[in-house]
Write a protein that holds these residues in place. Structure first.
Motif, short mmCIF file in Angstrom:
data_model
loop_
_atom_site.label_atom_id
_atom_site.label_comp_id
_atom_site.label_asym_id
_atom_site.label_seq_id
_atom_site.Cartn_x
_atom_site.Cartn_y
_atom_site.Cartn_z
N ALA A 1 4.68 -1.43 7.83
CA ALA A 1 4.82 -1.93 9.20
C ALA A 1 3.50 -2.47 9.76
CB ALA A 1 5.34 -0.83 10.12
N ARG A 2 2.37 -1.92 9.30
CA ARG A 2 1.07 -2.39 9.76
C ARG A 2 0.18 -2.63 8.56
NH1 ARG A 2 -1.62 0.89 14.50
NH2 ARG A 2 -2.78 -1.06 14.55
N ALA A 3 -0.51 -3.76 8.56
CA ALA A 3 -1.37 -4.11 7.44
C ALA A 3 -2.43 -3.04 7.20
CB ALA A 3 -2.04 -5.46 7.69
N ILE A 4 -2.79 -2.86 5.94
CA ILE A 4 -3.82 -1.89 5.56
C ILE A 4 -5.03 -2.68 5.08
CG2 ILE A 4 -4.37 0.04 4.03
CD1 ILE A 4 -1.28 0.42 3.79
N PHE A 5 -6.19 -2.39 5.69
CA PHE A 5 -7.41 -3.14 5.42
C PHE A 5 -8.42 -2.32 4.64
CE2 PHE A 5 -5.51 -5.05 9.13
CZ PHE A 5 -5.82 -6.39 9.07
N GLY B 1 -12.83 -5.82 5.54
CA GLY B 1 -11.89 -6.68 6.27
C GLY B 1 -10.81 -7.30 5.42
N ARG B 2 -10.81 -7.06 4.11
CA ARG B 2 -9.75 -7.62 3.25
C ARG B 2 -8.46 -6.83 3.44
NH1 ARG B 2 -10.19 -6.46 -1.56
NH2 ARG B 2 -11.92 -4.97 -1.42
N ILE B 3 -7.33 -7.54 3.43
CA ILE B 3 -6.04 -6.87 3.55
C ILE B 3 -5.64 -6.32 2.18
CG2 ILE B 3 -3.59 -7.17 4.02
CD1 ILE B 3 -4.28 -9.18 6.14
N LEU B 4 -5.44 -5.02 2.11
CA LEU B 4 -4.99 -4.38 0.87
C LEU B 4 -3.48 -4.54 0.72
CD1 LEU B 4 -7.08 -1.09 1.10
CD2 LEU B 4 -7.59 -3.12 -0.26
N LEU B 5 -2.75 -4.35 1.81
CA LEU B 5 -1.30 -4.56 1.82
C LEU B 5 -0.91 -5.22 3.15
CD1 LEU B 5 0.34 -1.31 0.36
CD2 LEU B 5 0.24 -3.57 -0.70
N HIS B 6 -0.18 -6.30 3.08
CA HIS B 6 0.27 -6.99 4.28
C HIS B 6 1.44 -6.25 4.93
CE1 HIS B 6 -1.92 -10.87 4.03
NE2 HIS B 6 -1.92 -10.63 2.73
N SER B 7 1.58 -6.43 6.24
CA SER B 7 2.78 -5.98 6.93
C SER B 7 3.98 -6.71 6.35
CB SER B 7 2.65 -6.27 8.43
OG SER B 7 3.85 -5.98 9.10
N GLY B 8 5.08 -6.00 6.12
CA GLY B 8 6.28 -6.61 5.56
C GLY B 8 6.43 -6.44 4.06
N ILE B 9 5.36 -5.96 3.39
CA ILE B 9 5.43 -5.73 1.94
C ILE B 9 6.40 -4.59 1.64
CG2 ILE B 9 4.12 -4.78 -0.01
CD1 ILE B 9 3.52 -7.66 0.32
N ILE B 10 7.28 -4.82 0.66
CA ILE B 10 8.19 -3.76 0.22
C ILE B 10 7.46 -2.92 -0.84
CG2 ILE B 10 10.39 -3.26 -0.92
CD1 ILE B 10 11.39 -5.97 0.17
N ILE C 1 0.46 5.88 5.97
CA ILE C 1 0.57 4.50 6.43
C ILE C 1 1.73 4.41 7.43
CG2 ILE C 1 -0.27 3.65 4.19
CD1 ILE C 1 2.63 2.63 3.70
N TYR C 2 1.82 3.24 8.09
CA TYR C 2 2.95 2.99 8.99
C TYR C 2 4.03 2.21 8.24
CZ TYR C 2 0.14 4.47 12.97
OH TYR C 2 -0.60 5.21 13.85
N ILE C 3 5.27 2.66 8.39
CA ILE C 3 6.39 1.96 7.76
C ILE C 3 7.41 1.55 8.82
CG2 ILE C 3 6.14 3.20 5.57
CD1 ILE C 3 8.71 4.81 6.48
#
Length: 352
Positions: free
Chosen positions: A16-20, A24-33, A50-52
């Motif tokens: 639900a929320r991107a993980i950085f 500042g690099r995104i490790l996992l984008h919001s919306g990733i399954i 994390i937030y889901i």
């Protein structure tokens, strides 16, 4: 949206929320399954939760006291400056002052929002994310204590750089998972003096900010280090940062222990009040903490289950809850909101 422990994640859940990362690099984008591979990677990074997205509890708007962009830019700036100093380059004081100024601006604008420890940090980001959280918590405490703008900036700079002396400490000692030896602890105890010596070389930084690095491990009862200062002999900025430092450390996942819950962290602060910590600073910081952050799933003493959708600044332990399941565990046909600040007999008994 709700926060969930990484150990309870299952393939098919949606971020639900991107993980950085701290740069500042995104490790996992919001919306990733999530897949098993992603879940394993999160575990390898020692990310605790994390937030889901959650179909059952629905969408819950999460308001941050500081924008994600500001937080991650600050973490990146702190990391870059620690690395510069480690390579005998100069601290970018202009960037430090500008960053703290931006944080103060956002906190003054969002002063009615309670602090929720919403960042998701990897193990190797601890020092940098910790520095940013301590800065935010310290400035919030200063606002509650009536500080003016100059004081907030001096406090914020000292808080952001309070651990700068750790660049002179061995990484093996800093990241040791087990108990420190007497010699290792003696080495760790040198970082406040190292930090003071580093910061006082920069004449465009207030000497008061430098003393935050020097004094943040002093104790209210005089049993701290490096100078055994006690009570009001300790700079008030440093007394504020000491409280923020302890609170954020308690809620972090460390190599030698799992994180404490928000309630546990607050209770520990209160037990330390008047011994390790200045009671007035503890009270001021706790007044800014969301005990049940937005997105927390809770059980009420009625047996109903719901999700926190908003907080009450005047009553931090009594948020607004959307009730989704009744006491039998059955989905309620007509979900409804309950403002616990207006109901004396209804309370949260546990988080789920």
């Amino acid at each position: 949206m709700r926060r969930i422990s990484v150990q309870n994640l299952k393939p098919g859940m949606v971020v639900a929320r991107a993980i950085f990362s701290s740069d500042g690099r995104i490790l996992l984008h919001s919306g990733i399954i999530l897949s098993n591979r992603y879940i394993k990677r999160l575990g390898d990074l020692e990310i605790d939760s994390i937030y889901i997205r959650d179909k059952i509890f629905g969408y819950v708007e999460h308001r941050d006291i500081v924008a994600d962009e500001t937080r991650h830019n600050t973490i990146r700036m702190v990391r870059e400056n620690f690395n510069k100093l480690d390579k005998n380059h100069n601290l970018d004081t202009r960037a430090v002052k500008g960053t703290v100024d931006n944080i103060v601006d956002e906190l003054l604008i969002n002063r009615n929002i309670l602090f929720s420890l919403s960042d998701i940090r990897a193990f190797d980001d601890y020092t940098f994310a910790h520095s940013v959280n301590v800065c935010i918590l310290s400035i919030l405490t200063g606002i509650t204590m009536g500080y003016h703008r100059t004081q907030l900036n001096e406090l914020g700079i000292g808080a952001l750089l309070h651990d700068i002396g750790k660049i002179r400490i061995s990484l093996n000692v800093l990241n040791k998972p087990g108990e420190l030896t007497r010699n290792e602890f003696s080495e760790i105890k040198q970082h406040p003096e190292f930090g003071f010596k580093i910061l006082r070389e920069y004449h465009d930084l207030s000497l008061l900010s430098s003393h935050v690095a020097y004094q943040h491990h002093e104790r209210w009862d005089g049993q701290g280090y490096p100078r055994n200062l006690a009570g009001e002999k300790i700079l008030e900025y440093a007394r504020i940062v000491a409280v923020a430092d302890v609170y954020d450390a308690l809620l972090a996942n460390r190599p030698y222990r799992p994180p404490y819950s928000i309630n546990q962290g607050i209770n520990i602060l209160k037990r330390m009040s008047g011994i390790y910590l200045d009671p007035a600073c503890v009270t001021a910081l706790v007044a800014n903490i969301a005990v049940y952050p937005i997105g927390t799933v809770v059980e009420l003493n009625t047996g109903d289950t719901g999700i926190v959708i908003d907080t009450n600044r005047e009553h931090p332990t009594r948020p607004i809850v959307k009730v989704v399941f009744n006491f039998r565990g059955q989905r309620i046909a007509h979900e409804h909101e309950v403002d616990l600040s207006k109901l004396k007999t209804v309370m949260i008994v546990k988080t789920l």
